[in-house]
Structures are given as structure tokens and as C-alpha cells.
Motif scaffolding. Sequence first.
Motif, PDB file in Angstrom:
ATOM      1  N   VAL A  14       0.851  -1.179   0.000  1.00 48.36           N
ATOM      2  CA  VAL A  14       0.000   0.000   0.000  1.00 48.36           C
ATOM      3  C   VAL A  14       0.891   1.235   0.000  1.00 48.36           C
ATOM      4  O   VAL A  14       1.911   1.287   0.688  1.00 48.36           O
ATOM      5  N   THR A  25      -4.321   5.404   7.289  1.00 47.35           N
ATOM      6  CA  THR A  25      -5.235   4.338   7.699  1.00 47.35           C
ATOM      7  C   THR A  25      -5.114   3.177   6.717  1.00 47.35           C
ATOM      8  O   THR A  25      -4.515   3.297   5.648  1.00 47.35           O
ATOM      9  N   SER A  26      -5.690   2.044   7.107  1.00 44.54           N
ATOM     10  CA  SER A  26      -5.728   0.867   6.253  1.00 44.54           C
ATOM     11  C   SER A  26      -7.177   0.418   6.111  1.00 44.54           C
ATOM     12  O   SER A  26      -8.100   0.996   6.707  1.00 44.54           O
ATOM     13  N   LYS A  27      -7.386  -0.649   5.332  1.00 44.39           N
ATOM     14  CA  LYS A  27      -8.745  -1.120   5.111  1.00 44.39           C
ATOM     15  C   LYS A  27      -9.331  -1.775   6.355  1.00 44.39           C
ATOM     16  O   LYS A  27     -10.543  -2.037   6.400  1.00 44.39           O
ATOM     17  N   TYR A  28      -8.506  -2.052   7.354  1.00 43.81           N
ATOM     18  CA  TYR A  28      -9.000  -2.638   8.598  1.00 43.81           C
ATOM     19  C   TYR A  28      -9.241  -1.584   9.670  1.00 43.81           C
ATOM     20  O   TYR A  28      -9.708  -1.921  10.754  1.00 43.81           O
TER      21      TYR A  28
END
Length: 463
Positions: A263, A349-352
Motif C-alpha cells: 500500500v 489508515t488501512s482497510k482494517y
Amino acid sequence: MTTVEPQTQQTIQPSTENITPIEEIINTSSTHVLSNSESDISSRDHNESTTTVQTPIITSIEKSTFMEEDQTNANPDKGKLPDQQTNTQQDLPNSIKIVTLNDLFEKQPRISNKAYKGFILRDSFQPDLSNNDIVILLKTAFINDSNAFRFDDNVLSTYRYFTIFFRTCDSLDQYIKNSPQSLKNIKIYELTNMSINTLIEQKFKNLDSAVIKVMDIPYNYDTKMLLKHLANKTKSAILDHKEIKKPPKRIPGRNRQGKPNFVNPSYKQLIVRFQKQSGYDYFMQENYWNMEIENFIIRILPGNPEDPEYKKRTSHFYKLTGLPLNTTARDIEPIIKHLHGRTCTFTQTSKYSTMKNAYVYVDPKNYPDIVTNAVATTFNNSTIYIYPHTLLPKTCNIPIKNIYTYNIRKQNALNDIFNYLLNDNKKNKFFIDMGLELKKMKMKAFELLYIKKWLEKLSLNLE
């Protein structure tokens, strides 16, 4: 096709007469060993009374009659050590009288190997010239002076200069006062540690006064468009810029092709050098800490991290936690005003992630001297916590009210894996060992779910 003349054959009858002289020569000659193809003809037919014998070839030669060969004398001392050799040289050369000259080099003064160095700054030449072109230009300028004998290209702390070696100090002093005709507009300096360091510091000082560092630029935003915004805002041309990007970060899991997932960072940075001092002064003297472009805000810092203004803009801040993922700087503007903030930045941020954090930077004079507590406020049905930078706890991207739900979900996933691995139908040593190892590991809920799905596929393949 070549023809072979038949060799002379003789028929020898058994006889008890004396051997003639010619036969004696034949018998005393070297014996010719028969090959496989030269088998004895008489052995094939024992009924024949006579035997055909080929005249043998005499291989021994008493004297060489070939004129092409050089007559060499055998050396009896070949291969022996010097103390074992018996052959002595018969004809010794005539002895030569040698006269020693002791004062030949004392009459001539010694030439000193010391070199006197001068240097010219790279910025003194045109920017489009290569380093090799500049060296050739210097050699041409000193072509009539044999005292200038060496020209080097040097770099010190990313600062490039060209060194000229002179044989005499007078030559160096001459060109320090007056440069050659082809370099009349270029200054030559004496190369010492003090002079080179002084010029480098002066150069960096001049660069710092016209260079800014732009932070929090969206990773995929067009750099050319950003430069147009800066030039239009400051009314100053931009001489140079450099884009700084961090490498992509690897995240857990793999894609459909089996390759690791990466990412990109949320932001990138930009180093900008203005043509005029006014471009730098617009942000520093006017006290602009940020600049709004389209739907995001960039931070403005001096190019030199040791600049007092740089430390002023980065030393004091507040941390905001529990913000919704879609929060922007305009959404938390009341909080920024309440804290006397000058600019803010958001964490990646991340997808989690279920929330995100932000940092609000303030002027040191607006930061309280004594800080004893944090602050909480409500924003869009979420509780936001505000921590001064001197009271920062460890935080995660999960709101406090969801911590319990998250832990329950993680524990349920872990229990499902244990039950799957250790039930009666799957009593396999591989699965039991894996279950015990997982029990020791601290893993996230989504990682445990991935492991469970992988184990289900593996179990089907084993069956």
C-alpha cells in the motif's frame, strides 16, 4: 590415386652355410616390432616351404645428413645445481673499469614534490557544461603555464569544486590575484579547510533562505500543478524542486496472483527552491503555516531542519484520536480554533481501520506551560480525545467503545480455530502442533480468520 612401388622381396632357404657380410648388417639392425596388421604371414600356412619377409627398415643413423638441422652439443651440466656443475667458462670477458661519481646529484638542487592547490567553484561555470567540459576548459586556460600540471574534480558534502595543482607558490598567488584571460570572470581561491568550509556554509545559507519544504501532499497528486499553485501564490519563479516519496508498505496477505500486497503512503513531500527571496519570505515572515489547495491542506516548513522557524512549527502539537475515517480539516475546524492551532495533519489508515488520528500543531507561545489532563468531546456520535504531546498514551485505530466488541470477535475466531484443529475428527499431529503454536501467538482477528480458511482448504487436500 597414388601408386606404391612393390618392395623387393627375398626368398630365404634354410641353410647351414655361414652368414654373409650383408646378412650380418641386417641382423645387427634395430628390430621392427610388428603391429596387429603386420602379422607373420608364415604362421598362416605351415605347408609352404618358403617365407616372404619384408626387408626391415634401418632406423639407426650414425651421422645426421640433414643440412636443415643445427648441430647442438650436449650440455653435461644441464639440470644440475650450480655447485654440482663441472663445466667452467673458458673464455671470460675482458674486465671493465668502473668510475664512481659521488657528487653528481649534489651539484643540482633538489626539486620539491610539494604542490600548491587552488580551486574554483562549480557554480562559477555555466550550468549546461559537464564536469569533463570544465576540466578541458581549465587545461586550455593554463596550456602555456607548465607550473599548472594537474586538474581534479572534487565533491565535498554535495558541494562540487575543481582543484588546480601548481608547482610553485608564486604561480598560485599570481592566479589568485588575476585569473587567466579565458577565465577572467572566474575567481580562483587557495584550497584550505577554512576557505572551502566557509564557502560551503555560505552557499547552504543562501539556499536555506530560498528553500521551503512542503508536507502532507496527497501521494498521487500532480506535482506540476502544485508548483503552479506555489508560484502563483508567492509571485516568484521556482528554480528547482525535488519530490520525496517513501516506499510502499507491505501489508498482511497476498493478492490473487500470490504476490505480496503493498500500500502506498498517504502523503509525499516536496523540496522547492525559489528564484527570489520573496517566495520564501511570503510563508515565513507572513507566518503562513499551511496552504489550502483544492480539498486538502499542505504544511509549509523551512528547508533547513536546524532553522529556528522549523523547530517552532514542529515542536508543540496535540493528538486527536477517535476521528471517523472520512474526517477532513474543515470538519474539525472548531477544535483547531479552540487549541489555537496553525495547521493539522492526519495519520495513514488501512482497510482494517475503524477510525483515524490527527495532529494539530500550535505556536509554542500558545501552548500551556503546565499540562495535567486530556480533553474529550463529541463529534458525529463519536467521542474524540485530545492529548497534549507531553501526555501521549499508546493508541490504536479502534474507538474505546468498540474495544470490547473487537476483543470478543477476536476471541471467538481463536476459539473456532482451536475447536477445528483439536476436535475428534481432525486429530492430526500437524493440526495439533499448529493449534498449540497459535495459542502462544498474539494475532489480530482478521489474521486468525485467514488462517482458519487456509486450514479448511488444507484439510480437504489432505483427505
